[in-house]
Design a protein around this motif. Structure first.
Motif, PDB file in Angstrom:
ATOM      1  N   UNK A 184      32.991  47.171  44.956  1.00 55.87           N
ATOM      2  CA  UNK A 184      33.366  47.450  43.574  1.00 55.87           C
ATOM      3  C   UNK A 184      34.816  47.882  43.571  1.00 55.87           C
ATOM      4  N   UNK A 185      35.650  47.212  42.764  1.00 55.28           N
ATOM      5  CA  UNK A 185      37.060  47.578  42.706  1.00 55.28           C
ATOM      6  C   UNK A 185      37.433  48.227  41.378  1.00 55.28           C
ATOM      7  N   UNK A 186      36.568  48.115  40.385  1.00 56.81           N
ATOM      8  CA  UNK A 186      36.792  48.731  39.091  1.00 56.81           C
ATOM      9  C   UNK A 186      35.472  48.711  38.329  1.00 56.81           C
ATOM     10  N   UNK A 187      35.466  49.347  37.188  1.00 57.93           N
ATOM     11  CA  UNK A 187      34.261  49.359  36.356  1.00 57.93           C
ATOM     12  C   UNK A 187      33.956  47.929  35.923  1.00 57.93           C
ATOM     13  N   UNK A 188      32.859  47.385  36.411  1.00 60.28           N
ATOM     14  CA  UNK A 188      32.440  46.034  36.033  1.00 60.28           C
ATOM     15  C   UNK A 188      33.159  44.919  36.760  1.00 60.28           C
ATOM     16  N   UNK A 194      36.931  31.798  43.855  1.00 65.25           N
ATOM     17  CA  UNK A 194      37.597  33.043  43.483  1.00 65.25           C
ATOM     18  C   UNK A 194      36.948  34.233  44.196  1.00 65.25           C
ATOM     19  N   UNK A 195      37.721  35.259  44.380  1.00 60.85           N
ATOM     20  CA  UNK A 195      37.249  36.444  45.086  1.00 60.85           C
ATOM     21  C   UNK A 195      36.659  37.452  44.114  1.00 60.85           C
ATOM     22  N   UNK A 196      37.215  37.519  42.912  1.00 61.73           N
ATOM     23  CA  UNK A 196      36.825  38.528  41.929  1.00 61.73           C
ATOM     24  C   UNK A 196      35.726  37.999  41.009  1.00 61.73           C
ATOM     25  N   UNK A 197      34.756  38.857  40.726  1.00 62.63           N
ATOM     26  CA  UNK A 197      33.691  38.539  39.769  1.00 62.63           C
ATOM     27  C   UNK A 197      33.545  39.698  38.798  1.00 62.63           C
ATOM     28  N   UNK A 198      33.362  39.374  37.533  1.00 60.98           N
ATOM     29  CA  UNK A 198      33.106  40.392  36.526  1.00 60.98           C
ATOM     30  C   UNK A 198      31.598  40.510  36.334  1.00 60.98           C
ATOM     31  N   UNK A 199      31.154  41.673  35.943  1.00 63.94           N
ATOM     32  CA  UNK A 199      29.736  41.892  35.674  1.00 63.94           C
ATOM     33  C   UNK A 199      29.254  40.948  34.574  1.00 63.94           C
ATOM     34  N   UNK A 200      30.112  40.672  33.618  1.00 64.54           N
ATOM     35  CA  UNK A 200      29.740  39.799  32.504  1.00 64.54           C
ATOM     36  C   UNK A 200      29.470  38.364  32.958  1.00 64.54           C
ATOM     37  N   UNK A 201      29.950  37.987  34.145  1.00 65.38           N
ATOM     38  CA  UNK A 201      29.682  36.649  34.678  1.00 65.38           C
ATOM     39  C   UNK A 201      28.194  36.439  34.953  1.00 65.38           C
ATOM     40  N   UNK A 207      47.694  47.239  26.544  1.00 68.92           N
ATOM     41  CA  UNK A 207      47.475  48.522  27.204  1.00 68.92           C
ATOM     42  C   UNK A 207      46.187  48.403  28.007  1.00 68.92           C
ATOM     43  N   UNK A 208      46.282  48.663  29.278  1.00 68.48           N
ATOM     44  CA  UNK A 208      45.110  48.568  30.137  1.00 68.48           C
ATOM     45  C   UNK A 208      44.830  49.942  30.701  1.00 68.48           C
ATOM     46  N   UNK A 209      43.647  50.472  30.417  1.00 69.54           N
ATOM     47  CA  UNK A 209      43.275  51.786  30.927  1.00 69.54           C
ATOM     48  C   UNK A 209      42.415  51.678  32.171  1.00 69.54           C
ATOM     49  N   UNK A 210      42.028  50.486  32.516  1.00 72.78           N
ATOM     50  CA  UNK A 210      41.185  50.235  33.681  1.00 72.78           C
ATOM     51  C   UNK A 210      41.931  50.583  34.960  1.00 72.78           C
ATOM     52  N   UNK A 211      41.212  51.134  35.946  1.00 77.89           N
ATOM     53  CA  UNK A 211      41.786  51.405  37.256  1.00 77.89           C
ATOM     54  C   UNK A 211      41.230  50.400  38.243  1.00 77.89           C
ATOM     55  N   UNK A 212      42.107  49.770  38.992  1.00 81.10           N
ATOM     56  CA  UNK A 212      41.687  48.868  40.058  1.00 81.10           C
ATOM     57  C   UNK A 212      42.051  49.562  41.358  1.00 81.10           C
ATOM     58  N   UNK A 213      41.037  49.837  42.176  1.00 82.96           N
ATOM     59  CA  UNK A 213      41.232  50.651  43.364  1.00 82.96           C
ATOM     60  C   UNK A 213      40.602  50.009  44.583  1.00 82.96           C
ATOM     61  N   UNK A 214      41.322  50.073  45.694  1.00 82.01           N
ATOM     62  CA  UNK A 214      40.775  49.710  47.000  1.00 82.01           C
ATOM     63  C   UNK A 214      41.120  50.871  47.925  1.00 82.01           C
TER      64      UNK A 214
END
Length: 151
Positions: free
Chosen positions: A51-55, A19-26, A119-126
């Motif tokens: 970093x693409x979003x918080x965490x 996988x390409x994405x990793x969460x900080x919690x991992x 409801x997702x308030x997270x922003x995913x940005x590149x």
């Protein structure tokens, strides 16, 4: 043989996974919160991840134009992977769905995903591109006779 540092453990974990994405919690079992923060910051500075979003972090590769680190996948692919990892069914937003089905010739200006009741308030940005999340509460719908306050 010496033990691995937190940074080395995280780098190895990221490299091993398909996988390409990793969460900080991992990585929370690999060290303290400050150690993980420091290791992630160092990996970002080295260009291993972005970093693409918080965490949320994505594997990086050098850009063919500027040489600076960029995510290994596009914004849509990364968002799909994030939503799957969060357990949210992946569905295109209204504009993308209309374009894909041929109901409109208008190419969508932004990337959007429908999240149902979540409801997702997270922003995913590149770079300058950000994903929008539509849910059943904020999607536009036609008003009915009852919505106008009549009977």
């Amino acid at each position: 043989m010496r033990g691995l540092t937190v940074k080395e453990k995280i780098a190895r974990s990221i490299a091993r996974h398909k996988r390409i994405v990793s969460f900080r919690s991992d990585f929370k079992s690999m060290g303290s919160a400050s150690q993980i923060s420091r290791a992630l910051r160092e990996l970002i500075n080295e260009g291993t991840i972005v970093r693409i979003s918080h965490g949320i972090y994505a594997k990086a590769r050098p850009s063919s134009l500027s040489g600076r680190p960029v995510a290994q996948a596009g914004l849509s692919e990364l968002t799909e992977e994030v939503l799957e990892k969060m357990g949210i069914p992946v569905r295109l937003g209204q504009a993308q769905e209309a374009y894909a089905s041929g109901r409109t010739p208008d190419v969508p200006v932004y990337t959007a995903f429908y999240t149902g009741e979540r409801r997702i308030t997270r922003k995913i940005t590149i770079g300058r591109s950000t994903v929008r999340f539509e849910n059943k509460y904020n999607t536009k719908r036609k008003k009915t006779y009852k919505d106008w306050g009549a009977g």
